[in-house]
Design a protein around this motif. Structure first.
Motif, mmCIF file in Angstrom:
data_model
loop_
_atom_site.group_PDB
_atom_site.id
_atom_site.type_symbol
_atom_site.label_atom_id
_atom_site.label_comp_id
_atom_site.label_asym_id
_atom_site.label_seq_id
_atom_site.Cartn_x
_atom_site.Cartn_y
_atom_site.Cartn_z
ATOM 1 N N LEU A 34 -69.575 5.537 -38.390
ATOM 2 C CA LEU A 34 -69.266 6.438 -39.490
ATOM 3 C C LEU A 34 -70.328 7.531 -39.545
ATOM 4 O O LEU A 34 -71.525 7.256 -39.589
ATOM 5 C CB LEU A 34 -69.246 5.665 -40.811
ATOM 6 C CG LEU A 34 -68.795 6.439 -42.036
ATOM 7 C CD1 LEU A 34 -67.319 6.807 -41.932
ATOM 8 C CD2 LEU A 34 -69.045 5.614 -43.291
ATOM 9 N N ARG A 35 -69.858 8.766 -39.537
ATOM 10 C CA ARG A 35 -70.749 9.923 -39.605
ATOM 11 C C ARG A 35 -70.444 10.674 -40.893
ATOM 12 O O ARG A 35 -69.298 11.057 -41.143
ATOM 13 C CB ARG A 35 -70.512 10.817 -38.388
ATOM 14 C CG ARG A 35 -71.600 11.783 -38.088
ATOM 15 C CD ARG A 35 -71.410 12.421 -36.711
ATOM 16 N NE ARG A 35 -70.034 12.833 -36.467
ATOM 17 C CZ ARG A 35 -69.552 14.035 -36.750
ATOM 18 N NH1 ARG A 35 -70.317 14.950 -37.283
ATOM 19 N NH2 ARG A 35 -68.292 14.326 -36.480
ATOM 20 N N HIS B 154 -66.534 10.962 -41.358
ATOM 21 C CA HIS B 154 -65.782 10.952 -40.099
ATOM 22 C C HIS B 154 -65.914 9.586 -39.445
ATOM 23 O O HIS B 154 -67.029 9.076 -39.306
ATOM 24 C CB HIS B 154 -66.350 11.970 -39.100
ATOM 25 C CG HIS B 154 -66.307 13.383 -39.563
ATOM 26 N ND1 HIS B 154 -65.276 14.223 -39.258
ATOM 27 C CD2 HIS B 154 -67.175 14.096 -40.305
ATOM 28 C CE1 HIS B 154 -65.516 15.409 -39.792
ATOM 29 N NE2 HIS B 154 -66.660 15.352 -40.437
ATOM 30 N N VAL B 155 -64.796 9.002 -39.033
ATOM 31 C CA VAL B 155 -64.843 7.823 -38.178
ATOM 32 C C VAL B 155 -64.838 8.355 -36.754
ATOM 33 O O VAL B 155 -63.891 9.014 -36.326
ATOM 34 C CB VAL B 155 -63.646 6.880 -38.436
ATOM 35 C CG1 VAL B 155 -63.641 5.754 -37.420
ATOM 36 C CG2 VAL B 155 -63.702 6.331 -39.849
ATOM 37 N N SER C 201 -63.454 11.072 -29.898
ATOM 38 C CA SER C 201 -62.589 11.476 -31.013
ATOM 39 C C SER C 201 -63.324 11.278 -32.333
ATOM 40 O O SER C 201 -64.250 10.470 -32.424
ATOM 41 C CB SER C 201 -61.285 10.679 -31.009
ATOM 42 O OG SER C 201 -61.508 9.367 -31.474
ATOM 43 N N SER C 202 -62.892 12.017 -33.312
ATOM 44 C CA SER C 202 -63.458 11.921 -34.651
ATOM 45 C C SER C 202 -62.363 12.260 -35.648
ATOM 46 O O SER C 202 -61.730 13.314 -35.537
ATOM 47 C CB SER C 202 -64.636 12.889 -34.787
ATOM 48 O OG SER C 202 -65.205 12.781 -36.059
ATOM 49 N N ASP C 203 -62.120 11.360 -36.586
ATOM 50 C CA ASP C 203 -61.095 11.575 -37.603
ATOM 51 C C ASP C 203 -61.735 11.563 -38.982
ATOM 52 O O ASP C 203 -62.609 10.728 -39.264
ATOM 53 C CB ASP C 203 -60.036 10.465 -37.555
ATOM 54 C CG ASP C 203 -59.265 10.451 -36.249
ATOM 55 O OD1 ASP C 203 -58.857 11.535 -35.802
ATOM 56 O OD2 ASP C 203 -59.072 9.356 -35.679
ATOM 57 N N VAL D 131 -61.189 11.036 -55.554
ATOM 58 C CA VAL D 131 -61.379 10.674 -54.152
ATOM 59 C C VAL D 131 -60.102 10.024 -53.617
ATOM 60 O O VAL D 131 -59.579 9.091 -54.213
ATOM 61 C CB VAL D 131 -62.552 9.681 -53.982
ATOM 62 C CG1 VAL D 131 -62.696 9.256 -52.534
ATOM 63 C CG2 VAL D 131 -63.842 10.299 -54.494
ATOM 64 N N ASP D 132 -59.603 10.556 -52.506
ATOM 65 C CA ASP D 132 -58.494 9.930 -51.787
ATOM 66 C C ASP D 132 -59.059 9.331 -50.515
ATOM 67 O O ASP D 132 -59.752 10.014 -49.760
ATOM 68 C CB ASP D 132 -57.423 10.964 -51.409
ATOM 69 C CG ASP D 132 -56.607 11.401 -52.602
ATOM 70 O OD1 ASP D 132 -56.267 10.536 -53.442
ATOM 71 O OD2 ASP D 132 -56.308 12.600 -52.709
ATOM 72 N N PHE D 133 -58.784 8.054 -50.297
ATOM 73 C CA PHE D 133 -59.215 7.406 -49.066
ATOM 74 C C PHE D 133 -58.102 7.618 -48.051
ATOM 75 O O PHE D 133 -57.102 6.908 -48.049
ATOM 76 C CB PHE D 133 -59.540 5.936 -49.324
ATOM 77 C CG PHE D 133 -60.745 5.779 -50.220
ATOM 78 C CD1 PHE D 133 -62.019 5.804 -49.681
ATOM 79 C CD2 PHE D 133 -60.605 5.657 -51.589
ATOM 80 C CE1 PHE D 133 -63.142 5.693 -50.495
ATOM 81 C CE2 PHE D 133 -61.716 5.538 -52.408
ATOM 82 C CZ PHE D 133 -62.982 5.557 -51.856
ATOM 83 N N LEU D 134 -58.274 8.627 -47.203
ATOM 84 C CA LEU D 134 -57.228 9.072 -46.291
ATOM 85 C C LEU D 134 -57.006 8.141 -45.107
ATOM 86 O O LEU D 134 -55.885 7.947 -44.671
ATOM 87 C CB LEU D 134 -57.572 10.478 -45.761
ATOM 88 C CG LEU D 134 -57.844 11.533 -46.823
ATOM 89 C CD1 LEU D 134 -58.329 12.817 -46.178
ATOM 90 C CD2 LEU D 134 -56.593 11.773 -47.653
ATOM 91 N N ARG D 135 -58.090 7.597 -44.584
ATOM 92 C CA ARG D 135 -58.004 6.749 -43.411
ATOM 93 C C ARG D 135 -58.950 5.575 -43.608
ATOM 94 O O ARG D 135 -60.102 5.760 -43.977
ATOM 95 C CB ARG D 135 -58.425 7.553 -42.178
ATOM 96 C CG ARG D 135 -58.324 6.791 -40.887
ATOM 97 C CD ARG D 135 -58.982 7.559 -39.724
ATOM 98 N NE ARG D 135 -58.911 6.852 -38.478
ATOM 99 C CZ ARG D 135 -59.585 5.747 -38.182
ATOM 100 N NH1 ARG D 135 -60.365 5.197 -39.074
ATOM 101 N NH2 ARG D 135 -59.476 5.174 -36.999
ATOM 102 N N PRO D 136 -58.480 4.352 -43.364
ATOM 103 C CA PRO D 136 -59.369 3.206 -43.561
ATOM 104 C C PRO D 136 -60.514 3.198 -42.551
ATOM 105 O O PRO D 136 -60.400 3.731 -41.451
ATOM 106 C CB PRO D 136 -58.446 2.000 -43.348
ATOM 107 C CG PRO D 136 -57.290 2.510 -42.584
ATOM 108 C CD PRO D 136 -57.150 3.960 -42.924
#
Length: 166
Positions: free
Chosen positions: A79-80, A105-106, A113-115, A67-72
């Motif tokens: 959180l979706r 997704h945040v 927006s959704s990242d 698991v890589d935590f890409l975005r805090p």
């Protein structure tokens, strides 16, 4: 063409489940961000539920991929979590494999927006004793309906290949 798939197949989009939550202060780490273990726990719960609904029997957890935590994820973030069965491996009838992807997704509804924060990949099977109680039990093949879904499946299979050859 999905319409030409056999009856033992299901479209990837028909295996989807979703969960949403607002991240709370009690879930933060020493840096004030949401603890990665909390995110992983929620992703696992959704993946387990997805495999359970898909198989129709209680799944048996086998592994989680790196698991890589890409975005805090921050306290107060919406959180979706979305999950789907990416593919199944049916070569060994005693231990069929169900590969579930969960994407976190945040989402910021106010700015639409959704990242992607994280992507988790889990592998489950079904216990042989559980299959024995359900006559005619069969795990279905997952079929992509779009090029994007096919690409995701192939990328995941390619990522799994080096691990299986070790």
């Amino acid at each position: 063409m999905p319409a030409l798939a056999d009856r033992d197949s299901i479209l990837l989009r028909d295996t989807r489940l979703e969960n949403a939550l607002i991240c709370q202060p009690q879930q933060r780490n020493i840096h004030g961000r949401i603890f990665g273990g909390f995110l992983m726990h929620r992703a696992f719960e959704l993946a387990f539920s997805t495999a359970y609904v898909f198989a129709g029997l209680v799944p048996c957890f086998l592994e989680v991929d790196h698991v890589d935590f890409l975005r805090p994820v921050d306290v107060g973030d919406f959180l979706r979590l979305t999950s789907c069965v990416l593919y199944t491996e049916l070569e060994n009838p005693d231990q069929p494999l169900i590969n579930v992807e969960v994407v976190a997704h945040v989402t910021r509804p106010e700015i639409r927006s959704s990242d992607v924060s994280n992507t988790f990949n889990f592998t489950f099977s079904v216990r042989p004793e559980a299959k024995a109680t359900k006559n005619g039990f069969k795990i279905r093949n997952v079929v992509p309906a779009t090029e994007e879904e096919a690409r995701r499946i192939l990328e995941r299979m390619d990522a799994e290949m080096p691990q299986q050859n070790q």
